[in-house]
Design a protein around this motif. Structure first.
Motif, mmCIF file in Angstrom:
data_model
loop_
_atom_site.group_PDB
_atom_site.id
_atom_site.type_symbol
_atom_site.label_atom_id
_atom_site.label_comp_id
_atom_site.label_asym_id
_atom_site.label_seq_id
_atom_site.Cartn_x
_atom_site.Cartn_y
_atom_site.Cartn_z
ATOM 1 N N LEU B 202 0.838 -1.201 0.000
ATOM 2 C CA LEU B 202 0.000 0.000 0.000
ATOM 3 C C LEU B 202 0.875 1.255 0.000
ATOM 4 C CD1 LEU B 202 -3.014 0.615 0.022
ATOM 5 C CD2 LEU B 202 -2.860 0.942 2.480
ATOM 6 N N ILE B 205 2.175 1.795 -3.406
ATOM 7 C CA ILE B 205 1.174 2.368 -4.314
ATOM 8 C C ILE B 205 1.056 3.875 -4.105
ATOM 9 C CG2 ILE B 205 -1.294 2.413 -4.850
ATOM 10 C CD1 ILE B 205 -1.329 -0.597 -4.183
ATOM 11 N N PHE B 206 0.987 4.303 -2.835
ATOM 12 C CA PHE B 206 0.844 5.739 -2.570
ATOM 13 C C PHE B 206 2.083 6.507 -3.016
ATOM 14 C CE2 PHE B 206 -2.460 4.864 0.932
ATOM 15 C CZ PHE B 206 -3.464 4.911 -0.015
ATOM 16 N N ASN B 209 1.921 6.749 -6.790
ATOM 17 C CA ASN B 209 0.877 7.650 -7.276
ATOM 18 C C ASN B 209 1.125 9.113 -6.948
ATOM 19 O OD1 ASN B 209 -0.511 5.585 -8.399
ATOM 20 N ND2 ASN B 209 -2.080 5.441 -6.812
ATOM 21 N N VAL B 251 -0.576 3.215 -14.665
ATOM 22 C CA VAL B 251 -1.435 2.692 -13.592
ATOM 23 C C VAL B 251 -1.345 1.168 -13.447
ATOM 24 C CG1 VAL B 251 -3.063 4.588 -13.720
ATOM 25 C CG2 VAL B 251 -3.551 2.492 -14.966
ATOM 26 N N LEU B 255 -2.395 -1.000 -9.885
ATOM 27 C CA LEU B 255 -3.617 -1.799 -10.011
ATOM 28 C C LEU B 255 -3.354 -3.272 -9.750
ATOM 29 C CD1 LEU B 255 -5.763 -0.370 -12.918
ATOM 30 C CD2 LEU B 255 -5.955 -0.073 -10.458
ATOM 31 N N ALA B 258 -2.832 -3.730 -6.047
ATOM 32 C CA ALA B 258 -4.042 -3.486 -5.261
ATOM 33 C C ALA B 258 -4.908 -4.732 -5.201
ATOM 34 C CB ALA B 258 -4.824 -2.330 -5.860
#
Lengths: 293, 276
Positions: B202, B205-206, B209, B251, B255, B258
């Motif tokens: 997680l 991912i942050f 992004n 992305v 994805l 996730a």
């Protein structure tokens, strides 16, 4: 053993503490800069004390930005809460369709907000975008999505809603699944209707969970940057210049560092106050919920 | 089941499907847009001759935008930021879950406040500072500033995982002659491994992004995909198919990850405030 056991926890947090100081240092430095008139054209700044803040608060641009920011944050957080809770309730029924769709609920949330804004920007182009093409049969062909002040604000909020509704839905769904079943069984035995059960049982018990989501979303949208930067760059005119965009324009585009940082310090204070109020409210609600159980 | 109930069930499913059309259509449309040849970009909507040309252009760096390098940069700074946060954050999370002491609470709340601080409050001074220190547009500079994203997340979530472990397990290990260090590495850490994996993904991912840090603190060498994708929108002629292809490529990693950590997301997203 001796001194080691008492000292151990402190030793363990030292690295994190140092790293935290490394992040607090620029914050303190920024605070210090706001007392000067530091800019690219004035690398040897003079002390101006609180003059930067005076300028901020007497500028129409600031009050415009503050108003736009509040509209954005309230609009986005409200829409996401309503839609997110609705989606969670529908998924909680756990129909066959719901179980399949739940697996991809997370998808928009994992896409970088700036990428989401790019995607929507392509779709919302007035003349060639697909949204207007799809609306044509309904007689709504030529909507100027991001080219009017109201349209630009609503479009930005819509992108925010697209990205973050799953966030509220996921937290609300987890809340729904952790609720005790006995009150609902009792209500069903008493023949309570859906609306009555929702108003009197589901919503009050679910609210602490939803409130966590609302707090995260409200505070995050107060400091929105990515979505607006990519979608409207603050335009048309000043209509979507939220506080972080204004700070960016002042500090990076116009290179007035001190003045730009003053904007972020004001925003930081607003976020901090909002957090205090909301978290205190959350604590109260959670205690009440714990007592009810 | 009564007719009325079944009808309501269908209506509920319909409402759900409507929301998911809203949620999925933009991604589907990007796929369509990215597969369109340049001459059919604006002349048609749904019927066209699909081509992978846009992906070839984006990944072949032929528009003067070194997208592959940006992609590698994103990987390097995101992985680097997560690793640093783990090394520094796991001991802190463990300490503050096991021992109640004043300094730890202050540290924990300072870390939490980073999560809600406006990024520019820190970045604008860093922009000035980095240029003096030579950290502007470097991996080290990016990994450092990304701690603002990854460290609070990892510390807060892992603290809630450690707090859920009963201390008796480690005490038993200590009685068996383990040292504190061994008890942590051989007993506590293996038990929270799923949590470590989920929160690392997680945090990755942050970090991946993030947009505002690389926007301001990099210019080319250390620039990441989020800023890179936006540069396809610039220029005088809009290159919709290239922009869509770049957006989709950027992305893919978040994805994919996730979908693997779905189960652990609730705790991660709410900083442990809601436990799953």
């Amino acid at each position: 053993m001796g001194w080691r056991p008492t000292l151990r926890p402190y030793l363990l947090i030292v690295p994190a503490l140092l790293l935290t100081c490394g992040i607090l240092y620029p914050f303190g430095l920024g605070l210090y800069y706001t007392l000067f008139d530091f800019s690219a054209s004035k690398p040897q700044p003079d002390m101006v004390r609180l003059h930067n803040y005076e300028t901020v608060f007497t500028q129409d641009a600031f009050w415009n930005s503050a108003w736009v920011t509040v509209l954005y944050a309230v609009g986005a957080a409200t829409a996401e809460t309503v839609l997110g809770v609705a989606v969670a309730l529908l998924l909680h029924r756990s129909s066959r369709v719901g179980r399949v769709l739940e697996k991809i609920l997370i998808l928009p949330l994992m896409i970088a907000p700036v990428i989401a804004a790019i995607m929507w920007k392509l779709m919302l182009q007035p003349s060639v975008g697909v949204v207007n093409h799809l609306l044509k049969p309904f007689g709504l062909g030529g909507v100027q999505w991001t080219d009017t002040p109201t349209g630009a604000l609503l479009s930005s909020i819509a992108v925010d809603v697209w990205v973050y509704t799953p966030f509220v839905a996921i937290l609300a769904l987890a809340g729904l699944r952790s609720l005790p079943t006995s009150p609902f069984e009792a209500a069903a035995v008493d023949g309570a209707g859906w609306w009555y059960t929702f108003r009197r049982l589901t919503l009050p018990m679910l609210w602490p969970y939803v409130l966590v989501a609302v707090i995260f979303r409200f505070m995050d949208s107060l400091k929105v940057f990515d979505i607006i930067y990519a979608l409207t760059e603050g335009g048309p005119g000043d209509s979507t210049v939220v506080l972080q965009i204004r700070a960016y324009l002042e500090a990076i585009r116009f290179q007035r560092y001190s003045f730009g940082i003053s904007y972020t310090i004001v925003l930081w204070a607003v976020v901090y106050l909002a957090a205090m109020v909301l978290v205190r409210h959350l604590g109260k609600i959670q205690r009440k919920a714990a007592e009810a159980k | 089941m009564t007719v009325r109930k079944r009808l309501l069930g269908w209506l509920a499913d319909l409402a759900l499907i409507l929301y998911f059309v809203f949620a999925l259509f933009p991604v589907a449309w990007m796929v369509i847009l990215s597969l369109k040849p340049a001459n059919q970009l604006f002349s048609t909507y749904f019927s066209f001759t699909p081509t992978l040309g846009a992906y070839r252009t984006v990944l072949g760096d032929s528009e003067g935008i070194p997208f592959v390098r940006f992609f590698v940069n994103s990987l390097v700074v995101s992985v680097g930021a997560v690793l640093l946060s783990l090394v520094v954050g796991l001991p802190a999370a463990y300490a503050s879950a096991r021992w109640r002491f004043k300094g730890s609470e202050n540290l924990m709340f300072t870390l939490l406040s980073f999560r809600f601080a406006p990024e520019l409050t820190v970045i604008i001074p860093l922009f000035v500072l980095y240029q003096k220190l030579g950290l502007f547009d470097t991996y080290v500079g990016m990994i450092w500033v990304l701690q603002l994203v990854t460290l609070p997340l990892i510390v807060w979530i892992m603290r809630s995982y450690f707090a859920d472990l009963t201390p008796e397990l480690e005490q038993a290990a200590l009685l068996d002659g383990y040292t504190r260090k061994q008890a942590f590495f051989r007993v506590a850490l293996p038990l929270v491994k799923p949590g470590v994996a989920a929160v690392s993904l997680l945090a990755f991912i942050f970090a991946w992004n993030n947009f505002v840090f690389p926007l301001i603190l990099t210019s080319n060498e250390a620039q990441t995909v989020t800023v890179g994708a936006l540069s396809f929108l610039g220029g005088d002629r809009p290159k919709y198919n290239l922009t869509a292809a770049a957006a989709l490529v950027s992305v893919v990693p978040p994805l994919l990850l996730a979908l693997t950590i779905q189960r652990y997301l609730v705790r991660g997203l709410s900083f442990g405030a809601v436990k799953s």
